[in-house]
Design an enzyme around this catalytic site. Structure first.
Site, PDB file in Angstrom:
ATOM      1  N   SER A  38       0.897  -1.160  -0.042  1.00  0.00           N
ATOM      2  CA  SER A  38       0.060   0.084   0.199  1.00  0.00           C
ATOM      3  C   SER A  38       0.867   1.338   0.021  1.00  0.00           C
ATOM      4  CB  SER A  38      -0.953  -0.021   1.168  1.00  0.00           C
ATOM      5  OG  SER A  38      -1.836   1.079   1.442  1.00  0.00           O
ATOM      6  N   CYS A  42       3.858   6.410  -7.673  1.00  0.00           N
ATOM      7  CA  CYS A  42       3.699   7.537  -8.539  1.00  0.00           C
ATOM      8  C   CYS A  42       4.493   8.646  -7.712  1.00  0.00           C
ATOM      9  CB  CYS A  42       2.223   8.088  -8.799  1.00  0.00           C
ATOM     10  SG  CYS A  42       1.288   6.417  -9.301  1.00  0.00           S
ATOM     11  N   ARG A  67     -10.326  -3.693   8.119  1.00  0.00           N
ATOM     12  CA  ARG A  67     -10.969  -4.090   6.820  1.00  0.00           C
ATOM     13  C   ARG A  67     -11.010  -5.682   7.004  1.00  0.00           C
ATOM     14  NH1 ARG A  67      -9.129  -0.118   2.216  1.00  0.00           N
ATOM     15  NH2 ARG A  67     -10.047   1.970   3.590  1.00  0.00           N
ATOM     16  N   ASP A 255      -1.106  -3.541 -13.675  1.00  0.00           N
ATOM     17  CA  ASP A 255       0.091  -3.735 -14.759  1.00  0.00           C
ATOM     18  C   ASP A 255       0.107  -4.995 -15.399  1.00  0.00           C
ATOM     19  OD1 ASP A 255       0.204  -0.955 -14.270  1.00  0.00           O
ATOM     20  OD2 ASP A 255       2.343  -1.242 -13.169  1.00  0.00           O
TER      21      ASP A 255
HETATM   22  C1  LIG Z   1       8.361   6.099 -10.660  1.00  0.00           C
HETATM   23  C2  LIG Z   1       6.977   5.817 -10.840  1.00  0.00           C
HETATM   24  C3  LIG Z   1       6.156   6.994 -11.000  1.00  0.00           C
HETATM   25  C4  LIG Z   1       4.736   6.653 -11.536  1.00  0.00           C
HETATM   26  N1  LIG Z   1       3.807   7.673 -11.573  1.00  0.00           N
HETATM   27  C5  LIG Z   1       2.534   7.373 -11.945  1.00  0.00           C
HETATM   28  C6  LIG Z   1       1.813   8.493 -12.313  1.00  0.00           C
HETATM   29  O1  LIG Z   1       2.125   9.557 -12.098  1.00  0.00           O
HETATM   30  N2  LIG Z   1       0.255   7.999 -12.756  1.00  0.00           N
HETATM   31  C7  LIG Z   1      -0.042   6.727 -12.708  1.00  0.00           C
HETATM   32  O2  LIG Z   1      -1.330   6.485 -13.356  1.00  0.00           O
HETATM   33  N3  LIG Z   1       0.618   5.843 -12.661  1.00  0.00           N
HETATM   34  C8  LIG Z   1       2.313   6.146 -12.507  1.00  0.00           C
HETATM   35  N4  LIG Z   1       3.079   4.951 -12.084  1.00  0.00           N
HETATM   36  C9  LIG Z   1       2.495   3.549 -12.279  1.00  0.00           C
HETATM   37  C10 LIG Z   1       1.849   2.907 -11.307  1.00  0.00           C
HETATM   38  O3  LIG Z   1       2.820   3.076 -10.022  1.00  0.00           O
HETATM   39  C11 LIG Z   1       1.603   1.530 -11.447  1.00  0.00           C
HETATM   40  O4  LIG Z   1       0.825   1.467 -12.769  1.00  0.00           O
HETATM   41  C12 LIG Z   1       0.943   0.803 -10.358  1.00  0.00           C
HETATM   42  O5  LIG Z   1       1.808   1.013  -9.173  1.00  0.00           O
HETATM   43  C13 LIG Z   1       0.303  -0.747 -10.656  1.00  0.00           C
HETATM   44  O6  LIG Z   1      -0.161  -0.995  -9.550  1.00  0.00           O
HETATM   45  P1  LIG Z   1      -0.233  -2.756  -9.540  1.00  0.00           P
HETATM   46  O7  LIG Z   1      -0.815  -3.051  -8.267  1.00  0.00           O
HETATM   47  O8  LIG Z   1      -0.898  -3.305 -10.950  1.00  0.00           O
HETATM   48  O9  LIG Z   1       1.391  -3.315  -9.437  1.00  0.00           O
HETATM   49  P2  LIG Z   1       2.451  -2.741  -8.412  1.00  0.00           P
HETATM   50  O10 LIG Z   1       2.117  -1.627  -7.840  1.00  0.00           O
HETATM   51  O11 LIG Z   1       3.746  -3.233  -9.165  1.00  0.00           O
HETATM   52  O12 LIG Z   1       2.313  -4.024  -7.354  1.00  0.00           O
HETATM   53  C14 LIG Z   1       2.483  -5.577  -7.757  1.00  0.00           C
HETATM   54  C15 LIG Z   1       2.868  -6.002  -6.561  1.00  0.00           C
HETATM   55  O13 LIG Z   1       2.881  -7.427  -6.613  1.00  0.00           O
HETATM   56  C16 LIG Z   1       3.964  -8.126  -6.051  1.00  0.00           C
HETATM   57  N5  LIG Z   1       4.149  -9.435  -6.758  1.00  0.00           N
HETATM   58  C17 LIG Z   1       4.535  -9.764  -7.806  1.00  0.00           C
HETATM   59  N6  LIG Z   1       4.765 -11.006  -8.172  1.00  0.00           N
HETATM   60  C18 LIG Z   1       4.576 -11.622  -7.043  1.00  0.00           C
HETATM   61  C19 LIG Z   1       4.445 -12.938  -6.598  1.00  0.00           C
HETATM   62  N7  LIG Z   1       4.643 -13.804  -7.485  1.00  0.00           N
HETATM   63  N8  LIG Z   1       3.956 -13.155  -5.371  1.00  0.00           N
HETATM   64  C20 LIG Z   1       3.642 -12.414  -4.565  1.00  0.00           C
HETATM   65  N9  LIG Z   1       3.752 -10.766  -4.917  1.00  0.00           N
HETATM   66  C21 LIG Z   1       3.924 -10.531  -6.281  1.00  0.00           C
HETATM   67  C22 LIG Z   1       5.094  -7.198  -6.013  1.00  0.00           C
HETATM   68  O14 LIG Z   1       6.112  -7.240  -5.232  1.00  0.00           O
HETATM   69  C23 LIG Z   1       4.297  -5.846  -6.044  1.00  0.00           C
HETATM   70  O15 LIG Z   1       4.405  -5.361  -4.806  1.00  0.00           O
HETATM   71  C24 LIG Z   1       4.256   5.417 -11.765  1.00  0.00           C
HETATM   72  C25 LIG Z   1       5.336   4.292 -11.344  1.00  0.00           C
HETATM   73  C26 LIG Z   1       6.417   4.393 -10.960  1.00  0.00           C
HETATM   74  C27 LIG Z   1       7.212   3.466 -10.673  1.00  0.00           C
END
Ligand SMILES: Cc1cc2nc3c(=O)[nH]c(=O)nc-3n(C[C@H](O)[C@H](O)[C@H](O)COP(=O)(O)OP(=O)(O)OC[C@H]3O[C@@H](n4cnc5c(N)ncnc54)[C@H](O)[C@@H]3O)c2cc1C
Length: 419
Positions: A38, A42, A67, A255
């Site tokens: 959490s 960004c 929760r 993602d």
């Molecule tokens: C520097 C930066 C700036 C950004 N700025 C923006 C912005 O301004 N606007 C915007 O819309 N987006 C932005 N983003 C993108 C945004 O942060 C991501 O799109 C978002 O975090 C994706 O969320 P998610 O939950 O899909 O994946 P993540 O946040 O990557 O989370 C996935 C999690 O799954 C875990 N995981 C993976 N595989 C496994 C496994 N096999 N077992 C257990 N756990 C696992 C990982 O450890 C990770 O913690 C930015 C990203 C970065 C890095």
């Protein structure tokens, strides 16, 4: 009934929270392989810059207490067996589920081999490592690899702290947008901030005191693929508009999935937090027995580049041409508000299909108001509006905020003249 969520950041925790809201009795377990949950990735560039102190939103304790969501960190899921509704952790432990949500995110392309400090900027841990390094070293020469939004944000954050920054971008365009005019504008802007931009060049292997690698991402879709779950043409997990994968009882969001591009109607992989949160919410609702839908995206994004707001949505002219549209576009540079309220020029571009007049995309670049303006274009794309319907939109006007003819409407007018 047990819901297991893999991934404890944006999509995963949105999903878990929504599922809890709809079903107070569901057992919910979130498995996260890292130690952070959490947090707002960004904010990483602003954390590096020193503007943000902490990026954490809620603790595992908060989720447990408020929760009734159990979160296990350092829980790396290595395989999923859909026929047994079971998954396995790296230590060999097996966990069963009734419903599963994959929210495994994406990972950065590996940085180059170099015998000097190399950093990615993807996780909170990456951010802490880089921040510690910056705290321990005096500003010197940094190379940033990648001219996407993360590379540009990293370059600005380093520059702000006095580093001499060279930015390498292999392709001829910045921000992955095939738009020569946009790139030219940014090149000129970066120059005024004394960022040495090497467009069309790979990292040259010279001696830098620090390297930040931001050369793109890959979806974490391997576990899904190994479980027999269908991937899409982009290499990310294919999902329905209810965020269902091809396996019964397994959903995916964030993602790691591809979504429908509402302008082209084709699958697209755009890794952004804005979709991850919303699609996660939809996955969570459906996994808890609800009926929610995520229609798709139009590719809207915004980034601050050395004080300039750069906002994009839909297709660029070049992209629209490649998609087979008969493209027509117009751009205009107009004041964003009255000059006596420090009005500055904003550049807007709109692209449309010559045959139907339908808007296909747009960009807004300006110091102020780029976010609000791009959202108007994004809304028009969602509603498949034509330029003639856009031209007289009832947009707000008062001297401190906008001119009587908003730059969007000025551009639409120019485009109509060409149609
Ligand atoms: C520097 C930066 C700036 C950004 N700025 C923006 C912005 O301004 N606007 C915007 O819309 N987006 C932005 N983003 C993108 C945004 O942060 C991501 O799109 C978002 O975090 C994706 O969320 P998610 O939950 O899909 O994946 P993540 O946040 O990557 O989370 C996935 C999690 O799954 C875990 N995981 C993976 N595989 C496994 C496994 N096999 N077992 C257990 N756990 C696992 C990982 O450890 C990770 O913690 C930015 C990203 C970065 C890095």
């Amino acid at each position: 009934m047990r819901l297991v969520v893999v991934g404890g950041v944006a999509a995963g925790l949105s999903a878990a929270s929504r599922a809890r809201r709809l079903d107070p009795e569901l057992e919910i377990l979130v498995l996260e392989k890292g130690y952070d949950i959490s947090y707002g990735a960004c904010g990483l560039p602003y954390y590096i810059e020193g503007r943000a102190e902490d990026l954490s939103v809620y603790s595992a304790d908060f989720f447990r207490r408020e929760r009734k969501i159990e979160i296990r960190t350092a829980a790396d899921v290595v395989s999923v067996l859909p026929t047994r509704r079971e998954l396995t952790l790296s230590g060999g432990e097996r966990i069963t589920y009734d419903r599963l949500i994959l929210a495994t995110g994406a990972r950065p392309n590996p940085p180059p081999e170099a015998n000097r400090p190399v950093f990615c900027l993807h996780t909170f841990e990456d951010g802490r490592r880089l921040k510690d390094f910056l705290g321990e070293h005096r500003p010197a020469r940094a190379a940033v690899m990648g001219g996407g939004y993360i590379g540009l944000e990293a370059a600005e954050a380093l520059r702000t702290q006095g580093w001499r920054v060279t930015l390498f971008q292999e392709s001829p365009y910045l921000l992955h947008r095939a738009d020569a005019e946009l790139t030219a504008l940014l090149v000129a802007h970066l120059k005024t901030f004394r960022i040495d931009l090497r467009l069309g060049q790979r990292y040259d292997g010279s001696r830098y005191d620090l390297i930040v690698s931001a050369t793109g991402l890959k979806p974490n879709a391997e576990i899904a693929a190994a479980a027999g779950i269908e991937l899409g043409t982009t290499g990310a997990i294919r999902v329905s508009d209810r965020m269902e994968t091809s396996a019964n009882g397994i959903y995916a969001a964030g993602d790691c999935v591809e979504l429908t591009h509402l302008v082209t109607g084709r699958p697209v992989w755009i890794a952004l937090g804005t979709h991850a949160n919303k699609a996660g919410r939809v996955a969570g609702a459906n996994a808890a027995g609800g009926d929610a839908r995520f229609p798709g995206v139009v590719g809207t994004s915004i980034v601050r580049v050395c004080g300039l707001g750069v906002a994009l949505t839909g297709l660029s002219t070049e992209e629209a041409r490649l998609e087979g549209f008969d493209v027509i576009s117009a751009s205009a540079s107009a004041f964003d508000k009255a000059k006596y309220f420090r009005g500055r020029r904003t550049r807007v571009e709109l692209t449309a299909d010559r045959r139907t007049g339908r808007l296909l995309g747009g960009s807004v670049i300006g110091e102020d108001g780029a976010g609000g303006r791009i959202n108007v274009i994004a809304t028009a794309l969602h509603r498949r509006m034509r330029v003639d319907e856009f031209e007289y939109l009832d947009l707000a006007y008062a001297p401190p905020f906008a001119p009587v003819y908003d730059p969007l409407l000025v551009t639409a007018h120019e485009l109509l003249k060409k149609l």
